[in-house]
Write a protein that holds these residues in place. Structure first.
Motif, short mmCIF file in Angstrom:
data_model
loop_
_atom_site.label_atom_id
_atom_site.label_comp_id
_atom_site.label_asym_id
_atom_site.label_seq_id
_atom_site.Cartn_x
_atom_site.Cartn_y
_atom_site.Cartn_z
N PRO A 127 9.91 -4.03 -3.28
CA PRO A 127 9.34 -5.13 -2.51
C PRO A 127 9.12 -6.35 -3.39
CG PRO A 127 7.66 -3.48 -2.98
CD PRO A 127 8.96 -2.91 -3.42
N PRO A 128 9.09 -7.54 -2.81
CA PRO A 128 8.83 -8.75 -3.60
C PRO A 128 7.47 -8.68 -4.29
CG PRO A 128 8.74 -9.20 -1.23
CD PRO A 128 9.28 -7.83 -1.39
N THR A 129 7.45 -9.01 -5.58
CA THR A 129 6.28 -8.76 -6.43
C THR A 129 4.99 -9.36 -5.90
OG1 THR A 129 7.73 -8.67 -8.36
CG2 THR A 129 5.38 -8.97 -8.77
N PHE A 130 5.01 -10.61 -5.49
CA PHE A 130 3.77 -11.27 -5.10
C PHE A 130 3.60 -11.40 -3.59
CE2 PHE A 130 4.34 -12.58 -9.50
CZ PHE A 130 3.09 -12.29 -10.01
N ALA A 131 4.45 -10.68 -2.82
CA ALA A 131 4.29 -10.65 -1.37
C ALA A 131 3.81 -9.29 -0.91
CB ALA A 131 5.60 -11.01 -0.67
N HIS A 132 4.17 -8.24 -1.64
CA HIS A 132 3.73 -6.88 -1.33
C HIS A 132 2.76 -6.48 -2.45
CE1 HIS A 132 3.90 -2.46 -1.00
NE2 HIS A 132 4.28 -2.66 0.26
N ILE A 133 1.45 -6.55 -2.16
CA ILE A 133 0.45 -6.41 -3.22
C ILE A 133 -0.71 -5.50 -2.79
CG2 ILE A 133 0.90 -8.53 -4.51
CD1 ILE A 133 -1.20 -9.92 -2.77
N PRO A 134 -0.43 -4.26 -2.40
CA PRO A 134 -1.53 -3.38 -1.97
C PRO A 134 -2.52 -3.07 -3.08
CG PRO A 134 0.50 -2.14 -2.24
CD PRO A 134 0.87 -3.58 -2.33
N PHE A 135 -2.10 -3.20 -4.34
CA PHE A 135 -2.99 -2.93 -5.47
C PHE A 135 -3.45 -4.20 -6.17
CE2 PHE A 135 -0.41 0.96 -5.08
CZ PHE A 135 -1.43 1.91 -4.99
N ILE A 167 -4.36 -10.27 1.31
CA ILE A 167 -3.29 -9.27 1.16
C ILE A 167 -2.70 -8.88 2.51
CG2 ILE A 167 -2.73 -6.96 0.34
CD1 ILE A 167 -4.95 -7.27 -1.74
N ALA A 168 -3.55 -8.57 3.47
CA ALA A 168 -3.06 -8.14 4.78
C ALA A 168 -2.23 -9.23 5.45
CB ALA A 168 -4.23 -7.73 5.68
N GLN A 169 -2.66 -10.48 5.34
CA GLN A 169 -1.91 -11.59 5.92
C GLN A 169 -0.59 -11.78 5.19
OE1 GLN A 169 -2.64 -13.08 8.62
NE2 GLN A 169 -1.21 -14.80 8.64
N MET A 170 -0.59 -11.59 3.87
CA MET A 170 0.63 -11.72 3.09
C MET A 170 1.66 -10.67 3.53
SD MET A 170 0.97 -13.71 0.15
CE MET A 170 -0.37 -13.37 -0.96
N HIS A 171 1.18 -9.49 3.85
CA HIS A 171 2.08 -8.40 4.25
C HIS A 171 2.73 -8.63 5.61
CE1 HIS A 171 0.09 -5.29 1.34
NE2 HIS A 171 0.78 -6.22 0.71
N ALA A 185 9.68 4.82 -0.10
CA ALA A 185 9.87 3.67 0.79
C ALA A 185 8.88 3.73 1.95
CB ALA A 185 11.31 3.64 1.30
N THR A 186 8.65 4.94 2.47
CA THR A 186 7.70 5.11 3.57
C THR A 186 6.29 4.75 3.14
OG1 THR A 186 9.07 6.87 4.53
CG2 THR A 186 6.78 6.76 5.24
N LEU A 187 5.88 5.17 1.96
CA LEU A 187 4.54 4.83 1.46
C LEU A 187 4.40 3.33 1.27
CD1 LEU A 187 4.06 7.76 -1.08
CD2 LEU A 187 2.74 7.38 1.02
N LEU A 188 5.44 2.67 0.78
CA LEU A 188 5.40 1.22 0.63
C LEU A 188 5.23 0.53 1.98
CD1 LEU A 188 8.24 0.69 -2.00
CD2 LEU A 188 5.81 0.27 -2.36
N GLU A 189 5.93 1.03 2.99
CA GLU A 189 5.84 0.44 4.32
C GLU A 189 4.47 0.71 4.96
OE1 GLU A 189 7.79 -1.53 7.79
OE2 GLU A 189 7.30 -1.79 5.67
N ILE A 190 3.90 1.88 4.69
CA ILE A 190 2.55 2.17 5.18
C ILE A 190 1.54 1.23 4.54
CG2 ILE A 190 0.68 3.89 5.12
CD1 ILE A 190 3.08 5.98 5.35
N GLN A 191 1.67 1.02 3.24
CA GLN A 191 0.76 0.11 2.54
C GLN A 191 0.91 -1.32 3.05
OE1 GLN A 191 2.23 1.15 -1.38
NE2 GLN A 191 0.34 2.24 -1.89
N ARG A 192 2.11 -1.67 3.50
CA ARG A 192 2.32 -3.02 4.04
C ARG A 192 1.74 -3.16 5.44
NH1 ARG A 192 5.24 -5.98 7.41
NH2 ARG A 192 6.34 -4.18 8.28
#
Length: 442
Positions: A373-381, A347-351, A306-313
């Motif tokens: 996370p929502p599939t097309f809102a959290h898209i670091p990759f 991507i950054a704006q989406m996050h 969860a922390t890694l996901l939040e960092i990527q966001r």
């Protein structure tokens, strides 16, 4: 130089999103100087989809809406192709970045097995070994930057797990790859000249680095093919050399070399930058750090993930995913985009969207505990058929590296201001290198 794509579509058939009331030249300058900030300011005035004119890509539609992003990512690959120009001009024509349509689908099908499932499990030992090897020299009780150590860890991981390199080949690649990555990252976002103008120019030096790389990879491929244990090796290079397409053919040596370089470029600096931000973030949030340290002593990793996901966001490393309109027109929501236009998913704006991420400026891993996370809102990759093929590899690597550090060190929290973001050409990294203070655990 701006790449101009001439469209055969009549302008009357197009229905473009609004453009900011700013001269095109100023749009390009602002985008070049500060992409995230510029997109954020224009989005406030024009909404989540707008048209800009930017260097290299020319007339471009910027998208910061998950529904529209889904349309872009799921579009027919014959209608919407990879962004032009793309990283294949640095990585080579055999890179997956250079392929579209059926060729792209078949290549991804070949690349996917070595970077998922059981194969990834086999690499966890390498992730941990390289972390411990790098951490041996960390100072006790003194501040140091984590970004460069993370760069070395991710480079050595890729050279061992992906390239299958050891001994002299490993040493040669360790010496030759870093300057190529540094220079290539800077040149990747600049127009490419028609000629290199010799080894004293940046593009000429890049060509020299590539020539040296090809020589080493050629010898490495020879060594791997001659290995009597080839059938049992689990590095990505060996798996690619053993793999075949549906018609029984294999990848050419040049394509293998280009793909290895692509996997390195996509997974080296970006993964290291995320880890650098991880240390920068958790040291400024003691409650997160404490919870991560406690979890590291168990077999659980829910909060760490969860922390890694939040960092990527909150600290998006790659801020855009690009496409190019190949069809005469492409319908995007209420808009009709003409052939030759670029589309950049911001991507950054989406996050930062409040609909999907309430209080988006707040660093809160809890928002991802127990839910994806929502599939097309959290898209670091990125997303769709061009989502980063090494995403699973990178996520497991970051998880193991962070767990290993937490198991062997006590990381001290800090009240220092957050580090600013520094754009290195491809990745956004912590400006001060993600500085931390650690003490070895007894």
């Amino acid at each position: 130089m701006t790449v101009v794509h001439r469209s055969t579509t009549p302008l009357s058939a197009a229905r473009l999103p609004p453009s900011p009331a700013i001269p095109r030249s100023l749009q390009g300058v602002a985008f070049s100087v500060s992409r995230k900030w510029t997109v954020r300011q224009i989005a406030r005035r024009c909404g989540d989809v707008f048209t800009m004119t930017i260097p290299v890509f020319g007339r471009t539609v910027i998208v910061a809406d998950p529904g529209l992003a889904k349309q872009v990512f799921m579009a027919n690959p014959d209608e919407v192709v990879n962004i032009q120009p793309n990283l294949s001009r640095v990585l080579g024509p055999g890179s997956v970045f250079a392929l579209d349509g059926t060729d792209h689908r078949l290549r991804r099908k070949l690349l996917t097995p070595p970077l998922h499932g059981k194969s990834i499990k086999n690499y966890e030992r390498i992730f941990e070994e390289e972390t411990l090897r790098e951490a041996e020299s960390w100072p006790d009780g003194e501040p140091f930057e984590t970004l460069e150590p993370m760069m070395r860890i991710t480079l050595n991981v890729i050279l061992r797990a992906v390239f299958g390199a050891d001994g002299a080949h490993l040493d040669e690649l360790r010496r030759s790859i870093p300057p190529w990555v540094t220079l290539g990252s800077r040149l990747a976002v600049l127009p490419m000249p028609s000629r290199t103008y010799g080894r004293f120019t940046p593009w000429g030096r890049l060509a020299q680095y590539r020539k040296r790389y090809d020589e080493i990879i050629g010898r490495l491929i020879d060594a791997v093919l001659a290995d009597p244990n080839l059938d049992t090796r689990d590095d990505v290079l060996s798996l690619l050399l053993r793999s075949t397409y549906e018609d029984g053919s294999t990848m050419s040596r040049q394509d293998v070399g280009d793909e290895l370089l692509t996997l390195l470029a996509a997974g080296h600096e970006t993964t290291a930058a995320t880890l650098g931000w991880a240390f920068e973030r958790i040291t400024r949030h003691p409650e997160v750090l404490s919870r991560l340290a406690a979890e590291a002593d168990t077999d659980d990793n829910e909060y760490r993930q969860a922390t890694l996901l939040e960092i990527q966001r909150t600290r998006t490393i790659i801020d855009f995913a690009g496409r190019h309109v190949q069809a005469p027109t492409f319908e995007l929501g209420d808009w009709v985009i003409p052939q030759g236009y670029s589309i950049l998913v911001a991507i950054a704006q989406m996050h930062r969207r409040t609909d999907e991420f309430p209080d988006p400026d707040r660093f809160d891993p809890q928002r991802f505990v127990g839910q994806r996370p929502p599939t097309f809102a959290h898209i670091p990759f990125g997303g769709g058929t061009r989502r980063c093929v090494g995403a699973t590899f990178a996520n497991v690597e970051m998880d193991v590296v962070l767990r290993t550090v937490l198991r062997h060190f006590v990381i001290e929290p800090t009240t220092a201001p957050a580090e600013k973001s520094h754009f290195r050409g491809v990745a956004h990294t912590p400006k001060d290198g993600g500085r931390i203070v650690v003490r070895r655990r007894p």
